[in-house]
Motif scaffolding. Structure first.
Motif, PDB file in Angstrom:
ATOM      1  N   GLU A   2     -14.510 -31.795  -1.867  1.00 54.62           N
ATOM      2  CA  GLU A   2     -13.422 -31.755  -0.915  1.00 54.62           C
ATOM      3  C   GLU A   2     -12.969 -32.983  -0.990  1.00 54.62           C
ATOM      4  O   GLU A   2     -13.266 -34.125  -0.661  1.00 54.62           O
ATOM      5  N   ILE A   3     -11.507 -33.182  -1.237  1.00 55.55           N
ATOM      6  CA  ILE A   3     -10.729 -34.150  -1.067  1.00 55.55           C
ATOM      7  C   ILE A   3     -10.415 -34.450   0.447  1.00 55.55           C
ATOM      8  O   ILE A   3      -9.804 -33.784   1.286  1.00 55.55           O
ATOM      9  N   THR A   4     -11.030 -35.757   0.787  1.00 57.28           N
ATOM     10  CA  THR A   4     -10.746 -36.289   2.146  1.00 57.28           C
ATOM     11  C   THR A   4      -9.654 -37.472   2.448  1.00 57.28           C
ATOM     12  O   THR A   4      -8.960 -37.471   3.369  1.00 57.28           O
ATOM     13  N   GLY A   5      -9.502 -38.164   1.187  1.00 60.40           N
ATOM     14  CA  GLY A   5      -8.678 -38.960   1.260  1.00 60.40           C
ATOM     15  C   GLY A   5      -7.086 -38.449   0.866  1.00 60.40           C
ATOM     16  O   GLY A   5      -6.570 -38.985   0.071  1.00 60.40           O
ATOM     17  N   THR A   6      -6.594 -37.646   1.861  1.00 58.98           N
ATOM     18  CA  THR A   6      -5.240 -36.658   1.427  1.00 58.98           C
ATOM     19  C   THR A   6      -4.239 -37.566   1.324  1.00 58.98           C
ATOM     20  O   THR A   6      -3.375 -37.470   0.402  1.00 58.98           O
ATOM     21  N   PRO A 217     -13.617 -39.404  -8.220  1.00 59.70           N
ATOM     22  CA  PRO A 217     -13.319 -37.956  -8.216  1.00 59.70           C
ATOM     23  C   PRO A 217     -12.602 -37.266  -9.225  1.00 59.70           C
ATOM     24  O   PRO A 217     -12.659 -35.937  -9.525  1.00 59.70           O
ATOM     25  N   ARG A 218     -12.096 -38.008  -9.951  1.00 57.64           N
ATOM     26  CA  ARG A 218     -11.025 -37.351 -11.138  1.00 57.64           C
ATOM     27  C   ARG A 218     -11.770 -37.656 -12.543  1.00 57.64           C
ATOM     28  O   ARG A 218     -11.546 -36.824 -13.389  1.00 57.64           O
ATOM     29  N   ILE A 219     -12.006 -38.827 -12.833  1.00 56.36           N
ATOM     30  CA  ILE A 219     -12.171 -39.362 -14.084  1.00 56.36           C
ATOM     31  C   ILE A 219     -13.880 -39.888 -14.344  1.00 56.36           C
ATOM     32  O   ILE A 219     -14.536 -40.032 -13.300  1.00 56.36           O
ATOM     33  N   SER A 220     -14.263 -39.873 -15.490  1.00 57.54           N
ATOM     34  CA  SER A 220     -15.582 -40.502 -15.745  1.00 57.54           C
ATOM     35  C   SER A 220     -15.397 -41.578 -16.076  1.00 57.54           C
ATOM     36  O   SER A 220     -14.403 -42.360 -16.684  1.00 57.54           O
ATOM     37  N   GLY A 262     -18.830 -34.219  -1.453  1.00 58.63           N
ATOM     38  CA  GLY A 262     -19.356 -33.308  -2.422  1.00 58.63           C
ATOM     39  C   GLY A 262     -20.052 -34.116  -3.478  1.00 58.63           C
ATOM     40  O   GLY A 262     -19.643 -33.900  -4.607  1.00 58.63           O
ATOM     41  N   LEU A 263     -20.784 -35.225  -3.154  1.00 57.43           N
ATOM     42  CA  LEU A 263     -21.649 -36.065  -4.095  1.00 57.43           C
ATOM     43  C   LEU A 263     -22.172 -35.466  -5.153  1.00 57.43           C
ATOM     44  O   LEU A 263     -22.128 -35.748  -6.335  1.00 57.43           O
ATOM     45  N   GLN A 264     -23.070 -34.526  -4.722  1.00 57.51           N
ATOM     46  CA  GLN A 264     -24.259 -33.736  -5.739  1.00 57.51           C
ATOM     47  C   GLN A 264     -22.962 -32.631  -6.786  1.00 57.51           C
ATOM     48  O   GLN A 264     -23.423 -33.237  -7.988  1.00 57.51           O
ATOM     49  N   SER A 265     -21.883 -32.141  -6.243  1.00 55.74           N
ATOM     50  CA  SER A 265     -21.188 -31.639  -7.293  1.00 55.74           C
ATOM     51  C   SER A 265     -20.537 -32.231  -8.220  1.00 55.74           C
ATOM     52  O   SER A 265     -20.375 -32.007  -9.419  1.00 55.74           O
TER      53      SER A 265
END
Length: 349
Positions: A2-6, A217-220, A262-265
């Motif tokens: 879930e994006i929280t930093g909208t 959140p987006r890249i490795s 959603g750290l786990q996912s």
């Protein structure tokens, strides 16, 4: 996830700098631009300390544009650089450590890092730009690069100057240590991989997790070998991912992109990405046995055609390929020829 930093996410989509935000009472996110870099900015976090003053987590790239953004962000929250009492640095890269020396000069603040990264910084400062360039060229030649091509990608010593004039921390933080930020309980979590001494910070009161570059959140994050790096950095990174996967975390505050839950996912997705990459590399070795890391990188899938890769982007791609090769070797799946420029084949099983 879930994006929280909208606001951060919306700014990313608009290719703009996000706003300064108070993400919790007494905690602000200040975006500091990274000139000419696809990551665009680093999120510097400022903490109001009980008893007065501020603590910073990371500082930003060493440039006037970045310094202006940092000082402007502090002004927006009613503060200034002389208010800073201490600086925590997640890792040694210039977008995180670059302005730390200038902050210390203007405030007298202490700087804290993991000793593994402090050693790398001290070594780079001692060697100087010319020696650092020569060492990196030799390292790339050892991965199969043509010397002239490697020299072109690394560039002249002037490009390396910023990397050999960084602040050497005056405090060490080991895994489990609590940072000296009065009013907060920031526990250091050693997460090697991206760098040998990368640190995340778990704030025990709010259950916020400051992930630095370890979990984005987006890249490795780039996981590469290097002349001063770990022997098997990808193994270190995957172990570090597993170590943070099940932490009790309310929200993740990374150094780039945007906040999320959603750290786990996200850890599972990053782990799966690297396993897929390892499988792709095995297929490339099967099709092109006896290849160097420099050659094999050209047979992998990247974000753009391989012909468009040059300079630092190509270096990152080749050294990341080498990191994956080393993990495959440690799993007994590939073997190298040895010698000054090793080539790789599948192991006989």
């Amino acid at each position: 996830m879930e994006i929280t930093g909208t606001a951060q996410h919306a700014a990313w989509q608009a290719r703009a700098l996000p706003p300064v935000e108070e993400v919790r009472s007494g905690l602000w996110s200040i975006p500091v631009p990274i000139p000419h870099n696809p990551l665009r900015y680093v999120s510097v976090h400022a903490f109001a300390l009980s008893g007065g003053g501020l603590g910073l987590l990371d500082t930003g790239w060493q440039s006037e544009e970045s310094w202006t953004a940092l000082t402007g962000g502090l002004a927006a929250i009613g503060a200034a650089v002389p208010d800073v009492r201490g600086v925590l640095v997640t890792h040694l890269h210039v977008d995180h450590l670059g302005l730390a020396a200038r902050v210390r000069e203007e405030s007298g603040a202490w700087i804290a890092m993991h000793p593994a990264d402090v050693g790398v910084v001290a070594g780079l400062n001692a060697s100087g730009a010319t020696a650092a360039v020569a060492g990196e060229i030799d390292f790339l030649v050892g991965l199969g690069a043509d010397r002239e091509e490697a020299a072109s990608d690394v560039g002249p010593p002037e490009r390396m100057e910023a990397f050999t004039r960084m602040a050497v921390a005056d405090r060490f933080l080991e895994d489990g240590d609590v940072a000296d930020f009065p009013g907060w309980r920031l526990r250091a979590v050693h997460t090697p991989g991206h760098t040998p001494g990368h640190l995340c910070f778990a704030e025990e009161g709010t259950r916020l997790f400051f992930s630095g570059d370890h979990v984005l959140p987006r890249i490795s994050p780039n996981i590469s070998t290097g002349q001063r790096g770990a022997a098997d950095p990808l193994r270190d990174f995957l172990d570090s991912l597993a170590a943070v996967r099940d932490l009790d975390v309310a929200e993740v505050l990374p150094a780039h992109e945007w906040r999320f839950r959603g750290l786990q996912s996200r850890v599972d997705a990053l782990t799966a990405h690297h396993e897929q990459r390892l499988a792709e590399l095995l297929d490339a070795i099967r099709s092109h046995p006896g290849s160097t890391p420099w050659d094999l990188a050209a047979h992998l899938t990247w974000s753009r055609p391989w012909e468009q890769y040059e300079r630092r982007m190509r270096i990152f791609a080749v050294t990341e390929t080498d990191a994956h090769l080393r993990l495959l070797a440690s799993r007994g799946l590939v073997v190298s020829s040895g010698g000054p420029v090793p080539t790789w084949t599948l192991a006989v099983r």
